[in-house]
Design an enzyme around this catalytic site. Structure first.
Site, mmCIF file in Angstrom:
data_model
loop_
_atom_site.group_PDB
_atom_site.id
_atom_site.type_symbol
_atom_site.label_atom_id
_atom_site.label_comp_id
_atom_site.label_asym_id
_atom_site.label_seq_id
_atom_site.Cartn_x
_atom_site.Cartn_y
_atom_site.Cartn_z
ATOM 1 N N LYS A 52 63.090 25.688 70.657
ATOM 2 C CA LYS A 52 64.438 25.322 71.106
ATOM 3 C C LYS A 52 64.423 24.988 72.602
ATOM 4 O O LYS A 52 65.020 23.993 73.029
ATOM 5 C CB LYS A 52 65.421 26.462 70.788
ATOM 6 N N GLN A 96 68.781 34.916 69.344
ATOM 7 C CA GLN A 96 67.861 34.713 68.224
ATOM 8 C C GLN A 96 67.912 35.914 67.276
ATOM 9 O O GLN A 96 67.750 37.058 67.706
ATOM 10 C CB GLN A 96 66.432 34.489 68.761
ATOM 11 N N ASP A 119 75.425 28.143 67.602
ATOM 12 C CA ASP A 119 74.784 28.477 66.331
ATOM 13 C C ASP A 119 75.787 28.412 65.185
ATOM 14 O O ASP A 119 75.404 28.425 64.012
ATOM 15 C CB ASP A 119 74.177 29.893 66.388
#
Ligand code: NAD
Length: 291
Positions: A52, A96, A119
């Site tokens: 990412k 994460q 997200d």
């Protein structure tokens, strides 16, 4: 049979974002900035976050990687999120997953400001998505839609079978595919660990989204001729012949299913790269919303 090549499509998405970011710079506008929080030393999480961060650099975004020890308290993590929420320069925040067991995933997701929830896991984002309002779509299902769109896959009136009902993949993709827009307008069946007659249901699927996390679960005799197969699964299977000690397997028995279907995503190189491209799209959108 055609591959749904996530590497090629994600590169095309990133190329577009790079151009748009360069245009923003020329116009004197701010460049998108993603903050990623990585907790502990989970090998797979390290790899995902590294990809990412690398993708941010490729498209000209700023990124800030915040590494926290696996023993960080929930309170300290929530405090950090509060700081990032307040920081005007940060457009998108991701934590994460999975988190260490002593930290509530629910509390952490809800602590991220909805306008920075790139997200797409915050209940506000999910609620907006369900109601068809502008929203951050969860990155993996959004990436799948971008892939179907790129290849011009017909979805209207098709029967989509989704295997898995998690909040990050199965449930959102089932909602997105049933929406009254392209790619969507599918009749969707959601299957899960308590579904009976799964094979018969899969055999009716014009589009099958396999997102259950069981290596090579979907076999050729579960797939009808000409179906479109999207394999979301990523499982590390021990493999002594590999330097890393493992091989990545999808949820589809690729070699057997390949000759039967019209389109299929490989693993790796299918949904994985698209997830990152979708995250970049969401981060760009979060930044643009501040213009
Ligand atoms: P999860 O464990 O949260 O959910 C799995 C789902 O599958 C559950 O809803 C469960 O009911 C269902 N399931 C389990 N066994 C089943 C069975 N035998 N028959 C039918 N349904 C069954 O998993 P997740 O987070 O949704 O992830 C699924 C897979 O996708 C994992 O391999 C994960 O690593 C992968 N993944 C990949 C990406 C990507 O970017 N490619 C992103 C997220 C997740």
């Amino acid at each position: 049979m055609k591959l749904l090549d996530g590497r090629v499509v994600s590169q095309a998405v990133k190329d577009r974002l790079k151009t748009q970011t360069e245009e923003r710079l020329i116009q004197g506008k701010k460049v998108p900035h993603l903050a990623a929080i990585l907790i502990g030393n989970n090998g797979a999480s390290e790899t995902y976050v590294a990809s990412k961060v690398k993708s941010c650099a490729e498209v000209g975004f700023k990124s800030t990687l915040i590494r926290l020890d696996g023993s960080v308290t929930e309170q300290d993590l929530l405090f950090k999120l509060g700081e990032l929420n307040e920081d005007f320069d940060i457009d998108g925040i991701l934590v994460q997953l999975p988190l260490p067991k002593h930290i509530s995933e629910e509390k952490v997701i809800e602590a991220i400001c909805a306008s920075k929830d790139v997200d797409g896991f915050h209940p506000e984002s999910v609620g907006r998505m369900v109601q068809g309002l502008p929203a951050f779509y969860p990155a993996t299902p959004y990436g799948i839609l971008l892939l179907l769109e790129h290849y011009g896959i017909e979805t209207k009136g098709k029967h989509a079978v989704v295997i898995g009902r998690s909040n990050i993949v199965g449930r959102p993709i089932s909602i997105m595919l049933s929406k009254n827009e392209y790619p969507g307008n599918c009749t969707v069946t959601v299957c899960h660990s308590h579904t009976t007659g799964l094979k018969e249901i899969c055999l009716q699927g014009d589009i099958i989204i396999a997102a259950l996390g069981r290596p090579e679960f979907l076999k050729a005799d579960m797939v009808k001729e000409g179906a479109v197969i999207v394999d979301v699964g990523i499982t590390r299977v021990p493999d002594a012949t590999k330097k890393s000690g493992f091989t990545i397997k999808g949820d589809v028995d690729f070699d057997a299913v390949f000759p039967k279907c019209s389109y299929i995503t490989p693993v790796p190189g299918g949904v994985g790269p698209m997830t990152i491209a979708a995250l970049m799209m969401n981060t760009f959108k979060a930044c643009k919303a501040k213009d």
